[in-house]
Design a protein around this motif. Sequence first.
Motif, short mmCIF file in Angstrom:
data_model
loop_
_atom_site.label_atom_id
_atom_site.label_comp_id
_atom_site.label_asym_id
_atom_site.label_seq_id
_atom_site.Cartn_x
_atom_site.Cartn_y
_atom_site.Cartn_z
N LEU A 221 0.75 -1.25 -0.24
CA LEU A 221 -0.09 0.42 -0.26
C LEU A 221 0.89 1.18 0.38
O LEU A 221 0.41 2.26 -0.68
CB LEU A 221 -1.05 0.15 1.36
CG LEU A 221 -1.92 0.96 1.10
CD1 LEU A 221 -3.26 0.16 1.96
CD2 LEU A 221 -1.36 2.06 1.72
N VAL A 222 1.49 1.47 1.12
CA VAL A 222 2.87 2.74 1.07
C VAL A 222 3.29 2.90 -0.67
O VAL A 222 3.81 4.40 -0.76
CB VAL A 222 3.59 2.12 1.70
CG1 VAL A 222 5.16 3.37 1.63
CG2 VAL A 222 3.55 2.14 3.13
N ALA A 223 3.92 1.68 -1.67
CA ALA A 223 4.23 1.89 -2.76
C ALA A 223 3.75 1.98 -3.85
O ALA A 223 3.73 2.72 -4.41
CB ALA A 223 5.21 0.29 -3.10
N TRP B 120 -8.43 -3.08 3.56
CA TRP B 120 -7.69 -1.74 3.82
C TRP B 120 -7.86 -2.38 5.47
O TRP B 120 -7.67 -1.77 6.64
CB TRP B 120 -8.93 -0.83 3.65
CG TRP B 120 -10.16 -0.70 4.09
CD1 TRP B 120 -11.19 -2.13 2.90
CD2 TRP B 120 -10.68 -0.53 5.21
NE1 TRP B 120 -12.77 -1.43 3.79
CE2 TRP B 120 -12.04 -0.81 4.55
CE3 TRP B 120 -10.48 -0.31 6.23
CZ2 TRP B 120 -13.04 -1.32 5.95
CZ3 TRP B 120 -11.86 -0.05 7.46
CH2 TRP B 120 -12.60 -0.35 7.23
N LEU B 121 -8.88 -3.27 6.16
CA LEU B 121 -8.90 -3.51 7.26
C LEU B 121 -7.98 -4.52 7.74
O LEU B 121 -7.72 -4.41 9.26
CB LEU B 121 -10.43 -3.78 7.56
CG LEU B 121 -10.58 -3.99 9.01
CD1 LEU B 121 -10.42 -2.93 10.08
CD2 LEU B 121 -11.81 -4.29 9.39
N ARG B 122 -7.47 -5.21 7.11
CA ARG B 122 -6.29 -6.08 6.83
C ARG B 122 -4.91 -5.42 7.31
O ARG B 122 -4.74 -5.41 8.80
CB ARG B 122 -6.09 -7.36 5.97
CG ARG B 122 -7.43 -8.17 6.35
CD ARG B 122 -6.88 -9.28 5.44
NE ARG B 122 -6.29 -9.16 3.70
CZ ARG B 122 -7.17 -9.19 3.36
NH1 ARG B 122 -8.67 -9.93 3.25
NH2 ARG B 122 -7.21 -8.79 1.86
N VAL B 123 -4.77 -4.70 7.28
CA VAL B 123 -3.62 -2.84 7.08
C VAL B 123 -3.69 -2.34 7.95
O VAL B 123 -3.50 -2.24 8.47
CB VAL B 123 -3.66 -2.50 5.76
CG1 VAL B 123 -2.46 -0.90 6.07
CG2 VAL B 123 -3.18 -3.52 4.45
N GLN B 124 -4.81 -2.02 8.52
CA GLN B 124 -5.21 -1.35 9.82
C GLN B 124 -4.93 -2.08 10.71
O GLN B 124 -4.45 -1.88 11.64
CB GLN B 124 -6.92 -0.64 9.68
CG GLN B 124 -6.18 0.76 8.50
CD GLN B 124 -6.39 1.58 8.64
OE1 GLN B 124 -5.11 1.82 9.70
NE2 GLN B 124 -6.78 3.48 8.77
#
Length: 371
Positions: A9-11, A141-145
């Motif tokens: 996500l950052v990249a 997105w929730l897995r990332v958070q």
Amino acid sequence: MDSKEINALVAENGLRVELDSVKGKRTVAVREFKRGDTILSIRPLYEFPARGNEESESRCAHCFARLPKRRPRCSQCRQTQYCSINCQTTHWTSRHYFECMKMDERAVDAACMELKPEFRPSLRMCVGVMRTMSFQTVPAWLRVQREAWHMLVTHRDKHPQFVLTQYEEIARVINTHHSDIGLDSTSDAIDVLCRSGCNNFAAYEPNGPRMSGYLCSPLVSLLLNHSCLPNAAFVYMGGMQIVRALDDIQIGDEITLAYMDGLQPRDVRQKQLSAVYFFDCTCNKCCGESARAQVDVLMSRALGVDGQMPEYLPTDYVQPPAIEPWVLRVIDMLLAHCQDGTRDGFDQGLLDCVGSLPPRNFSFAAYTHWL
């Protein structure tokens, strides 16, 4: 970072996380951003509107707008309220479909009644975060958070004792009323409260200074460091936390947010950052010899030179004649000194303007009144 999903996500957003000898890590741009560009956009791990004794008005669960007299409710849980059918539909498709019937707001309200109003947002956030962490099937997105949440530091050993005592009171209520959220002890609840307390965000009304809600967005907390002169800021819009560029950002520039009001005097900023976030700020506004840093020093001068109120200081906004001469004088000086259109040129002009005024006429009190 160890998380593949966070790194991806950052990249994807044109960013890179680097190690930093002072801050531990920092996030830099790997592409250029123009002023106003969106740098990062993600839904919070958990969010809720200010309401009840925490804020005088009831607000939409999705956009945090004030609720009209006729307000739609979720047809299943009958607890979540919205300002419009559009917000209800969007909230359902984005997150409420997996939260509905699992977030018992009435039980949270009952627990909150055992606490002082100022402690209630912390209880709501702790219960909401822990319930969200327990969901089985969730979007990417929730897995990332959730992964970012586990990477946040609690700083429990740095919290003052009076704060830990407050958290202990909240934790006891949580364990009494919400023993099913995965916290095995009061100590576990205090850890969650410490972690969220120094990493949460507040959302504000688009056209005013009033707080509209509370956000727990671990990814943004994890990635973006503080600066008293930030090059980015976030807005909460339509259920999304959107980080936007305040200035043109070049490749290699660090992306920073302001964790607090950068217009406060330097000593006030440093004290609050140390007490709440447990670090000493070393940004260009707090350290160094730049024009902006020198302006910051001048604007932090004590009230007057002899304990008296500065000359031309407006003390009553309901009397325009009292403020007009002072404002006109300062504006004339700013226009005379700040002719250079570049940022560095403006900073130097501002320094020349402020430096030419005696402390009695341009104390920090006068500056804040003018703002």
